[in-house]
Scaffold this active site. Sequence first.
Site, PDB file in Angstrom:
ATOM      1  N   GLU A  84      -0.432  -9.981  -9.055  1.00 34.23           N
ATOM      2  CA  GLU A  84      -0.466  -8.523  -9.233  1.00 34.23           C
ATOM      3  C   GLU A  84       0.145  -7.877  -8.001  1.00 34.23           C
ATOM      4  O   GLU A  84      -0.269  -8.149  -6.864  1.00 34.23           O
ATOM      5  CB  GLU A  84      -1.875  -7.956  -9.456  1.00 34.23           C
ATOM      6  CG  GLU A  84      -1.730  -6.465  -9.812  1.00 34.23           C
ATOM      7  CD  GLU A  84      -3.017  -5.668  -9.945  1.00 34.23           C
ATOM      8  OE1 GLU A  84      -4.113  -6.209  -9.766  1.00 34.23           O
ATOM      9  OE2 GLU A  84      -2.893  -4.449 -10.221  1.00 34.23           O
ATOM     10  N   GLU A 125      -0.093  -6.569  -1.698  1.00 33.41           N
ATOM     11  CA  GLU A 125      -0.239  -5.127  -1.468  1.00 33.41           C
ATOM     12  C   GLU A 125       0.316  -4.813  -0.085  1.00 33.41           C
ATOM     13  O   GLU A 125       0.067  -5.539   0.876  1.00 33.41           O
ATOM     14  CB  GLU A 125      -1.738  -4.797  -1.597  1.00 33.41           C
ATOM     15  CG  GLU A 125      -2.234  -3.452  -1.287  1.00 33.41           C
ATOM     16  CD  GLU A 125      -1.521  -2.263  -1.903  1.00 33.41           C
ATOM     17  OE1 GLU A 125      -1.629  -2.015  -3.108  1.00 33.41           O
ATOM     18  OE2 GLU A 125      -0.860  -1.556  -1.121  1.00 33.41           O
ATOM     19  N   ASP A 184       3.178   6.070 -15.308  1.00 39.27           N
ATOM     20  CA  ASP A 184       2.828   7.335 -15.952  1.00 39.27           C
ATOM     21  C   ASP A 184       3.986   8.325 -15.812  1.00 39.27           C
ATOM     22  O   ASP A 184       3.890   9.443 -16.302  1.00 39.27           O
ATOM     23  CB  ASP A 184       1.600   7.948 -15.261  1.00 39.27           C
ATOM     24  CG  ASP A 184       1.900   8.203 -13.804  1.00 39.27           C
ATOM     25  OD1 ASP A 184       2.165   7.223 -13.087  1.00 39.27           O
ATOM     26  OD2 ASP A 184       1.909   9.376 -13.375  1.00 39.27           O
ATOM     27  N   LYS A 235      11.065  12.529  -6.205  1.00 41.04           N
ATOM     28  CA  LYS A 235      12.223  13.292  -5.723  1.00 41.04           C
ATOM     29  C   LYS A 235      13.496  12.462  -5.885  1.00 41.04           C
ATOM     30  O   LYS A 235      13.511  11.276  -5.533  1.00 41.04           O
ATOM     31  CB  LYS A 235      12.044  13.645  -4.249  1.00 41.04           C
ATOM     32  CG  LYS A 235      10.947  14.656  -4.016  1.00 41.04           C
ATOM     33  CD  LYS A 235      10.880  15.067  -2.565  1.00 41.04           C
ATOM     34  CE  LYS A 235       9.715  16.029  -2.397  1.00 41.04           C
ATOM     35  NZ  LYS A 235       9.180  16.071  -1.062  1.00 41.04           N
ATOM     36  N   ASP A 293       4.566   3.219  -7.177  1.00 36.48           N
ATOM     37  CA  ASP A 293       4.874   4.599  -6.774  1.00 36.48           C
ATOM     38  C   ASP A 293       6.171   5.091  -7.416  1.00 36.48           C
ATOM     39  O   ASP A 293       7.209   4.438  -7.282  1.00 36.48           O
ATOM     40  CB  ASP A 293       4.980   4.675  -5.245  1.00 36.48           C
ATOM     41  CG  ASP A 293       3.668   4.269  -4.584  1.00 36.48           C
ATOM     42  OD1 ASP A 293       2.606   4.703  -5.063  1.00 36.48           O
ATOM     43  OD2 ASP A 293       3.697   3.498  -3.610  1.00 36.48           O
TER      44      ASP A 293
HETATM   45  C1  SAM Z   1       0.112   4.300  -7.260  1.00 31.02           C
HETATM   46  S1  SAM Z   1      -0.713   2.957  -6.514  1.00 31.02           S
HETATM   47  C2  SAM Z   1      -1.285   2.028  -7.921  1.00 31.02           C
HETATM   48  C3  SAM Z   1      -2.416   1.114  -7.566  1.00 31.02           C
HETATM   49  C4  SAM Z   1      -2.951   0.236  -8.719  1.00 31.02           C
HETATM   50  N1  SAM Z   1      -1.942  -0.668  -9.209  1.00 31.02           N
HETATM   51  C5  SAM Z   1      -3.489   1.078  -9.837  1.00 31.02           C
HETATM   52  O1  SAM Z   1      -2.826   1.175 -10.885  1.00 31.02           O
HETATM   53  O2  SAM Z   1      -4.585   1.629  -9.672  1.00 31.02           O
HETATM   54  C6  SAM Z   1       0.651   1.941  -5.938  1.00 31.02           C
HETATM   55  C7  SAM Z   1       0.205   0.835  -4.982  1.00 31.02           C
HETATM   56  O3  SAM Z   1       1.329   0.012  -4.685  1.00 31.02           O
HETATM   57  C8  SAM Z   1       1.328  -0.277  -3.289  1.00 31.02           C
HETATM   58  N2  SAM Z   1       2.732  -0.544  -2.916  1.00 31.02           N
HETATM   59  C9  SAM Z   1       3.705   0.383  -2.761  1.00 31.02           C
HETATM   60  N3  SAM Z   1       4.872  -0.224  -2.463  1.00 31.02           N
HETATM   61  C10 SAM Z   1       4.624  -1.571  -2.440  1.00 31.02           C
HETATM   62  C11 SAM Z   1       5.429  -2.707  -2.179  1.00 31.02           C
HETATM   63  N4  SAM Z   1       6.708  -2.581  -1.892  1.00 31.02           N
HETATM   64  N5  SAM Z   1       4.847  -3.916  -2.235  1.00 31.02           N
HETATM   65  C12 SAM Z   1       3.531  -4.051  -2.512  1.00 31.02           C
HETATM   66  N6  SAM Z   1       2.716  -2.996  -2.755  1.00 31.02           N
HETATM   67  C13 SAM Z   1       3.257  -1.774  -2.734  1.00 31.02           C
HETATM   68  C14 SAM Z   1       0.728   0.958  -2.653  1.00 31.02           C
HETATM   69  O4  SAM Z   1       0.183   0.685  -1.363  1.00 31.02           O
HETATM   70  C15 SAM Z   1      -0.345   1.338  -3.659  1.00 31.02           C
HETATM   71  O5  SAM Z   1      -1.567   0.698  -3.402  1.00 31.02           O
END
Ligand code: SAM
Length: 245
Positions: free
Chosen positions: A67, A92, A178, A146, A142
């Site tokens: 994941e 993560e 989303d 923008k 994420d």
């Molecule tokens: C919007 S959150 C979604 C968290 C979770 N998957 C959920 O649906 O509740 C996006 C997560 O991806 C992590 N993240 C962002 N860029 C990443 C990367 N390049 N590699 C690993 N994790 C990343 C962020 O730290 C954050 O915890």
Amino acid sequence: MGRSLKYDIPGEDWRVSALDFFETRSAEASLQDSTSAAAVSTEGGSPRSVELLFAQTLDPPLKVVLEIGFGRGEFLLDLAERFPGTGFLGVEVSFKRVLKLARKLARTEFENVRLLEARAENVVRDLLPAESLDEAWINFSDPWPKARHEGRRLIQPVFVSELTTCLKPGGWLHVATDDVPYAEQISEVLDEEGELISDHPSRPWLSEVPGRMHTGYEEEWREAGRPLHFFEYRRRPKAGSESSL
Ligand SMILES: C[S@@+](CC[C@H](N)C(=O)[O-])C[C@H]1O[C@@H](n2cnc3c(N)ncnc32)[C@H](O)[C@@H]1O
């Protein structure tokens, strides 16, 4: 003032480092910065079987599920509870989120989860061997809404190609977002990856997947009434190499 971060792990610490992916801990693998996710560099040496990350507690042959961006980790722990014989690797980029989940995990009985603080792009490029994963989940990465930040989105052709190489033939790739523009980009990138086949070829995405657990962020998006987009793809199977949980 915010609550201070607790660093102690109240039990077994299931975090792993980039070096754990290599046979030797010598110069064969070098981690430029062992405490941050900034960069992982591997000079010489190729990654050993990812199953070995779980050898201490689980018997091979093992299914391994990745994941990416587990956030608060609810989804990863749900999977780990439902499939105790499967190894789950959570990647993560946030030190704080990895630490918090490591603390939470230490209070559970689960022995089938490993956590790695790293950028997913580095992990698929440098650490995971080809054909090592049965499934990969990318939930609500994420969206960088923008226009000038679009390049920061995780789902890009090179990343998807490298991640697909890490899947076993027939292995699943599950993606959710989303965000409508990001959903369109994801659809295009996944469709253009020749090694992937869609489980829903007549539609760009699904708005519901029956039986799928909800992630932490997803609960918030559902409450806010945002449209959800789910992608279910598989790496092209070779004869006799089907994969599912
Ligand atoms: C919007 S959150 C979604 C968290 C979770 N998957 C959920 O649906 O509740 C996006 C997560 O991806 C992590 N993240 C962002 N860029 C990443 C990367 N390049 N590699 C690993 N994790 C990343 C962020 O730290 C954050 O915890």
